[in-house]
Design a protein around this motif. Structure first.
Motif, short mmCIF file in Angstrom:
data_model
loop_
_atom_site.label_atom_id
_atom_site.label_comp_id
_atom_site.label_asym_id
_atom_site.label_seq_id
_atom_site.Cartn_x
_atom_site.Cartn_y
_atom_site.Cartn_z
N ALA A 31 -4.90 7.74 3.17
CA ALA A 31 -5.79 8.49 3.40
C ALA A 31 -5.87 8.86 4.92
O ALA A 31 -5.10 9.00 5.56
N ARG A 44 1.97 1.31 -0.82
CA ARG A 44 1.17 0.41 -1.80
C ARG A 44 1.39 -1.12 -1.39
O ARG A 44 0.41 -1.80 -1.44
N HIS A 64 6.38 5.41 -1.00
CA HIS A 64 5.33 5.16 -1.66
C HIS A 64 5.06 3.79 -2.16
O HIS A 64 3.99 3.14 -1.97
N THR A 76 -0.32 9.70 2.45
CA THR A 76 -1.76 9.86 2.54
C THR A 76 -2.36 9.36 1.18
O THR A 76 -3.57 9.06 1.22
N GLU A 77 -1.56 9.49 -0.14
CA GLU A 77 -2.24 8.92 -1.26
C GLU A 77 -2.65 7.57 -1.04
O GLU A 77 -3.84 7.09 -1.59
N PRO A 114 5.51 12.33 -4.31
CA PRO A 114 5.68 10.94 -3.86
C PRO A 114 6.36 9.98 -4.58
O PRO A 114 6.81 8.91 -4.11
N LEU A 116 2.98 12.88 1.29
CA LEU A 116 2.24 12.60 0.10
C LEU A 116 1.89 11.15 -0.36
O LEU A 116 1.04 10.66 -0.69
N ALA A 117 3.00 10.44 -0.29
CA ALA A 117 2.87 9.12 -0.64
C ALA A 117 2.14 8.26 0.38
O ALA A 117 1.21 7.35 0.04
#
Length: 338
Positions: A144, A83, A79, A140-141, A120, A137-138
Motif C-alpha cells: 500500500a 507477501r 506478488h 501496492t496490493e 498481479p 499491482l502486486a
C-alpha cells in the motif's frame, strides 16, 4: 538502513548495491548466484525467484528496513515476494517502467497517463508492459502506502546490458565516418542507473511512497549532444554523418530505435522523451551531467569488457550492419544512385 535487493547483479540492481554500500547500508541480495560473485560486505541469499519455497527458505527469519525489487517478468513472482516480506520490511521499492503506460504516450505525460492492464498473479512475463504493470499491482496490493513505484525512462550509465551506449562506444571506437540517426537536435530523456539507485535508497530511508515517473528532465540533452560528448570524453577519431529519419526508414535500418527516436512507420513518436518529471524532482531525484554518465560507462567498459548480452535484448548487429552503413554513407554522399 538494513537493505534487501531482490536481484542485485545487473545494471540497476548492481547500481543499487554499490550505492547502498557507499552509503554505509547493511546490504543483502537475493538471486540465483549465477551471474556475479557478491560484492565484499554483501550478504548473499541464494534462491530462484520463481520458486516461492526456495525464496522463503533463503529469507529465513530476516527483517529489513527496505526492499528494492528489479524483477521484470512474471508478476506472480513479485506478488509472492511481497507477501513473504509483508511483515518483515518497512518499505518496498519496485523498479517499474514508463512502458506501463498505454501506447501512444501523450506528450508531456505524467504518472496519470492511461495504463495497460496487468494481473498481479499472472505467470506470463512475455509482455513487458503488462508484466511490469502486474508487478506494480502486486507490490501496492501488499505494501500500500509503503510501496514506491519508480516508472523509469530509458536507463543508461555503467553496467548497461541492453546495448545502447556500449554499442555506440564500440562503434565510435572503430573511428572513420559513422552513420548517426538524425536530426542531431532530436531531444533525449534518460536517467543514469546510479541516479535512479541513489534516489530509490534515499526515498526508502525517508519513507517516501507512491508512484513516480523517474527519468531526467525533458530537453536536457539531444542525440547530437550525446554522441558528440562520447567523442569528447573518449577522444575517438570518428566523424558523425547524420542520416535523415526518412532515409533510415527507406533503408530498413533500426538505427535510432535503440534510443526510442523512431519506430517503423512512425518516425517521430510523441511522448518518448518529454515526460513530466515534476513529482520525482520534488521528491528529491537529481541527475548527474551527461559527461559523467558517459565517462563512467566508458571506464566500466574498459575495465570489465563488454557485458554478456541479455537474452531479451536485441542482438549487437541489430542497429546497423557495417556493409549497409557504408552503402548509406555512399548514398548520402550522392555516390550511389537511389
Amino acid at each position: 538502513m538494513k537493505l534487501l535487493v531482490l536481484g542485485g547483479t545487473h545494471h540497476v540492481g548492481r547500481a543499487l548495491v554499490e550505492s547502498a554500500l557507499d552509503r554505509g547500508d547493511d546490504v543483502a541480495t537475493l538471486n540465483r548466484g549465477l551471474s556475479r560473485p557478491p560484492a565484499p560486505g554483501v550478504q548473499a541469499l541464494i534462491a530462484d525467484r520463481t520458486d516461492t519455497a526456495e525464496v522463503s527458505a533463503a529469507l529465513g527469519p530476516g527483517e529489513w528496513d527496505a526492499v528494492v525489487d528489479t524483477w521484470a517478468w512474471a508478476p506472480r513472482v513479485v506478488h509472492d515476494s511481497a507477501r513473504l516480506l509483508a511483515g518483515r520490511a518497512g518499505h518496498y521499492g519496485y523498479i517499474s517502467s514508463r512502458g506501463v503506460h498505454r501506447w501512444p504516450w501523450p506528450p508531456g505525460a505524467d504518472e496519470h497517463a492511461p495504463l495497460v492492464d496487468g494481473d498481479p498473479g499472472s505467470e506470463d512475463g512475455a509482455d513487458y508492459a503488462a508484466a511490469k504493470r502486474g508487478g506494480e499491482l502486486a507490490v501496492t496490493e501488499v505494501f500500500a502506502e509503503r510501496a514506491l513505484l519508480a516508472r523509469a525512462g530509458m536507463i543508461l550509465g555503467p553496467y548497461e546490458d541492453v546495448g545502447r551506449i556500449p554499442w555506440w562506444l564500440r562503434r565510435l571506437e572503430k573511428g572513420g565516418r559513422v552513420l548517426a540517426p538524425g536530426p542531431a537536435d532530436t531531444p533525449l530523456q534518460y536517467i543514469d542507473a546510479m541516479d535512479l539507485a541513489a534516489w530509490m535508497l534515499t526515498a526508502a530511508e525517508n519513507g517516501v511512497g507512491g508512484t513516480f515517473t523517474a527519468t531526467g528532465r525533458p530537453g536536457a540533452t539531444t542525440i547530437g549532444e550525446l554522441l558528440e560528448t562520447i567523442l569528447e570524453v573518449t577522444g575517438f577519431d570518428a566523424e558523425l554523418v547524420w542520416a535523415p529519419p526518412e532515409v533510415l526508414e527507406e533503408e530498413g535500418f533500426a538505427l535510432g530505435m535503440e534510443f526510442g527516436l523512431r519506430y517503423p512507420h512512425d518516425p517521430a513518436p510523441t511522448g518518448i522523451h518529454d515526460a513530466d518529471v515534476t513529482a520525482a524532482l520534488a521528491a528529491g531525484l537529481t541527475c548527474r551531467p551527461l559527461r559523467q554518465t558517459l565517462a563512467d560507462t566508458w571506464a566500466w567498459l574498459q575495465a570489465e569488457g563488454d557485458p554478456p548480452p541479455r537474452p531479451d535484448a536485441p542482438a549487437p548487429d541489430t542497429w546497423l550492419d557495417p556493409a549497409a552503413e557504408q552503402r548509406v554513407l555512399a548514398r548520402l554522399d550522392n555516390k550511389e544512385p537511389r
